[in-house]
Design a protein around this motif. Structure first.
Motif: not given
Length: 309
Positions: A64-87
């Protein structure tokens, strides 16, 4: 002389039959012992139990964390809406460094455990009474079931008016959320008690109180524990709802308060971090307390398969 020979033959025949029956009983007993030994030998090792029960959820979380991070890399959403696992991990670390996380976890666990214990003390005798006294069960059974399906958050406004912004509000909401599940779980367990146990108790001279406490309640433990597990789930959810709504006053700083503060600051990373902590605590309580207790009860009654141990 012929009669004596006939009698001797009959005796020999009966002796042979009894010998054969004894041999059959011994073989049956030996087969049963062999089965028990085989069953004990088939019990999985510690590493196998860990591999079967611990590794699958860990692998699931990593995926799940890998899929989450993959979504962040591909979609690049706003950090204040969908933060990365590291955040989210950074927000969790910041809350730990300021000791807010420890305080919130301790406060919520104290409230949840104490409120749940009160619910057990209140719900257990009520469940026994309703299960043993049929007129009371017919009268109050539908009410208890209705209270069980009623969202616990509905009690929060009334609790605030009755108790103010104090810890009593949280305890009351937890009590109302957990008690119906404890009652219904015990009633369900008692309904599954074999009637033979009650007859044995009556033959041994057990009175109503001793029958309920020494025979019926131990026999109803599987259903009772299932009700306790459900009651804890309701109490934990009720507590979070109460803490989110009843902020201020003399209310301590719990996980619900921490979650609401993060929401007011529009800090989505802290919001998700707090949600993860609430989820992890609920899972740990299930794995550390209720799951081993259920396995022990089922194993003691011979209801647990070898592969599930």
């Amino acid at each position: 002389m012929a009669s004596e020979i006939t009698d001797g033959a009959d005796v020999s025949s009966r002796f042979a039959r009894s010998t054969t029956e004894a041999a059959d009983e011994l073989r049956t007993l030996a087969a049963g012992l062999d089965a028990l030994q085989t069953d004990a030998a088939d019990r999985p090792s510690v590493w196998r139990r860990i591999r079967q029960s611990v590794l699958p959820p860990i692998i699931c979380v990593i995926a799940l964390i890998a899929a989450w991070q993959l979504y962040i890399v591909i979609a690049q959403p706003r950090p204040d809406i969908v933060p990365a696992p590291a955040d989210v991990a950074a927000a969790l670390g910041a809350a730990w460094e300021t000791a807010q996380l420890q305080q919130a976890v301790f406060t919520s666990l104290e409230r949840g455990i104490l409120g749940f214990l009160i619910a057990i003390v209140v719900g257990t005798p009520i469940g026994l009474l309703l299960a043993e006294v049929k007129p009371l069960r017919r009268a109050f059974g539908p009410l208890i079931s209705g209270l069980q399906v009623l969202p616990s958050v509905a009690w929060v406004p009334a609790a605030i008016l009755w108790f103010g912004l104090t810890d009593a509000t949280a305890y009351f909401v937890v009590l109302m959320g957990a008690t119906p599940s404890v009652i219904n779980g015990l009633i369900s367990g008692i309904d599954q008690v074999p009637p033979q146990l009650r007859r044995v108790g009556q033959v041994l001279g057990a009175k109503k109180l001793s029958m309920a406490s020494l025979i019926v309640l131990p026999a109803a433990l599987p259903g009772y524990v299932a009700g306790l597990k459900q009651g804890w789930a309701f109490s934990w959810r009720s507590l979070m709802a109460a803490e989110i709504i009843t902020t201020g006053g003399t209310m301590g700083f719990g996980l619900g308060t921490m979650l609401d503060n993060s929401r007011q600051l529009s800090d989505i990373a802290s919001v998700l971090a707090t949600i993860i902590v609430i989820l992890v605590i609920g899972i740990l309580v299930e794995l550390v307390i209720f799951a081993p207790l259920e396995r022990r009860l089922l194993r003691g009654r011979g209801l647990l398969q070898g592969g599930s141990r």
